[in-house]
Design an enzyme around this catalytic site. Structure first.
Site, PDB file in Angstrom:
ATOM      1  CB  CYS A   7      76.823  47.318 -68.887  1.00 42.05           C
ATOM      2  SG  CYS A   7      78.258  48.301 -68.446  1.00 42.05           S
ATOM      3  CD  GLU A  34      83.181  50.883 -73.787  1.00 41.12           C
ATOM      4  OE1 GLU A  34      82.853  49.690 -73.591  1.00 41.12           O
ATOM      5  OE2 GLU A  34      84.331  51.357 -73.807  1.00 41.12           O
TER       6      GLU A  34
END
Length: 502
Positions: free
Chosen positions: A277, A243
């Site tokens: 993010c 990720e």
């Protein structure tokens, strides 16, 4: 995305979210004599091989224990994240507690169904037999978590790992120090110590941990560190989920509700002081739209955080001095139109909007990971789409327009991990949607059933009876064309016609 430790060989701009520890095996070649984590990994592997983690009742008990951890330690979690990131209680309860509980409830509500063998279609040759997909756990998995959402980003993958029947080592980030201490000291008392462990430390510890053989590695962090983790995993042919992150574009068309756009963009960009993010990393709009957006963004910032965001209890701080200095340097790109104030002692950077930004400016060369929003001027939607497609594929693409055709066109003509039309970040609140990157922004997905699937090996199974041996005779030597004809008919999968009868 984000992680913990900074690997010394990485440029500072790339190391901002590097992990703190990695790990492994410990069952071969006297590893226990050389690697400090070999014994731990070996102990967990023995527990997994015993079958202890496989029953649904065991998985449910461990998952419910995670729920008690969140309930019992709620105040400590809020205190730790406030100390590490200046995070507002509202933001902590939303992102670190509520969303984790939603994942838990989704998993506990559906686990028995997810675990069931999945029946599959059979060809003529095995019509009397049983064919199914068994969801097997991988074994001993490693979860390396980042510092920006230090509870959520280890707990959500852990929920999937436990649900799938694995043992796990959790490596929280050492950058968010107070949260790391809380997790290390409190979490083990809630989980089975024979099957789950927390490892703390920095670069050296992570490096030694990654030397071991794991059965799966789940890493959240930056692309440069993701490559390091993937290289370590490749030595053992260990599968990984990465990720990662990137620069998430946000296209704003000339036909939109400017006030609503400004509020939704400001919330997504400045939540957790921009250390997210999936935050919109930059805006793409025409010069005319920029002139409308600037006062609307200014008003949204004042509405959210008051005339002086530094005094707002709802606006966070940068996690470390090193991160502060990195983000502060990005303020030199373009021209500050809104904000720009800083205080190094508090690690405070005001909600900031930059204009006159060029694609070659430093702020456009790396994921910002701070409360700065650059605006890139484009002349039309085609130019915006071309700009997005000329860069690495991001974790998310955002598009705002009152015309649904515009939003759909951005969706259809770009590629990203996820997409959200007419809002920012809200797509990750749905456990029913996969969350993950593509290309430079990541590999693999999780959330809800996607977490269970990530930590499960889909084992193709066929169980046949011992009788009816004459039915197998055509496949045995000596071969003949007649036998092949029989086998061809028995094994054939026909293409389904697309035609429909009128």
């Amino acid at each position: 995305m984000e992680t913990g430790t900074v690997f010394p060989q990485l440029p500072e701009s790339e190391a901002k979210r590097a992990p703190g520890g990695d790990g492994g095996n410990g069952s071969v070649d006297g590893d226990a004599l050389r690697n400090p984590y070999a014994g731990l990994v070996s102990h967990l592997r023995a527990s997994w091989l015993s079958g202890k983690t496989r029953p649904m009742e065991y998985r449910v008990a461990q998952l419910e224990a995670l729920g008690r951890f969140l309930d019992d330690k709620k105040q400590q979690i809020m205190d730790a994240t406030a100390s590490d990131l200046g995070k507002a209680p509202f933001e902590t309860e939303l992102s670190e507690i509520l969303m984790c509980k939603n994942e838990l409830h989704e998993t506990l509500s559906n686990l028995s169904r997810w675990m069931k063998d999945e029946k599959v279609d059979r060809i003529l040759a095995v019509q009397l037999d049983s064919a199914f997909i068994r969801k097997d756990p991988y074994g001993v998995v490693l979860i390396i978590a980042p510092w920006n959402y230090p509870i959520h980003l280890f707990l959500v993958p852990l929920i999937g790992a436990i649900a799938a029947g694995n043992c796990a080592i959790i490596k929280p980030s050492e950058v968010s120090k107070k949260t790391e201490t809380l997790v290390a000291e409190a979490l083990p008392s809630y989980l089975d110590k024979d099957c789950f462990a927390v490892v703390t430390g920095g670069v050296q510890e992570t490096t030694r941990l990654l030397e071991n053989k794991f059965d799966y590695i789940f890493f959240t962090g930056s692309p440069p560190v993701g490559r390091i983790v993937m290289t370590a995993a490749a030595k053992h042919l260990t599968p990984v989920t990465l990720e990662l992150g990137g620069k998430n574009p946000c296209y704003v068309s000339d036909t939109c509700d400017v006030t609503n756009v400004a509020r939704r963009v400001a919330w997504g960009r400045f939540f957790n002081a921009g250390q997210t993010c999936i935050a919109p990393d930059y805006l793409l709009c025409t010069l005319e739209m920029q002139e409308k957006l600037l006062p609307a963004l200014q008003k949204a910032i004042i509405d959210f955080y008051g005339p002086n965001p530094r005094e707002s209890p709802d606006f966070g701080r940068i996690v470390s001095d090193k991160q502060f200095q990195r983000v502060q340097r990005l303020l030199g790109s373009g021209r500050v139109a809104i904000g720009g104030q800083t205080d190094e002692a508090e690690r405070y950077i005001a909600p900031t909007v930059l204009v006159d930004v060029q694609p070659s400016d430093p702020v456009m060369q790396e994921e910002i990971f701070g409360p700065i929003l650059p605006i890139i001027i484009i002349t039309n939607m085609d130019e915006a789409i071309d700009f997005i497609n000329s860069r690495e594929r991001p974790l998310a693409v955002y598009a705002f327009s009152s015309d649904d055709k515009v939003v759909n066109r951005v969706l259809e003509q770009t590629s990203s991990g996820g997409f959200c039309g007419n809002d920012t970040m809200m797509h990750v609140t749905l456990p029913s949607l996969p969350f993950g990157g593509i290309g430079n922004s990541g590999l693999g997905t999780h959330h809800g059933k996607f977490s269970f699937d990530t930590f499960s090996h889909a084992r193709g199974c066929l169980k046949r009876g011992m009788g009816q041996e004459p039915l197998n005779a055509p496949r045995y030597p000596p071969y003949s064309q007649r036998k092949f004809g029989i086998i061809q008919a028995a094994l054939k999968t026909a293409r389904v016609s697309d035609c429909t009868l009128l």
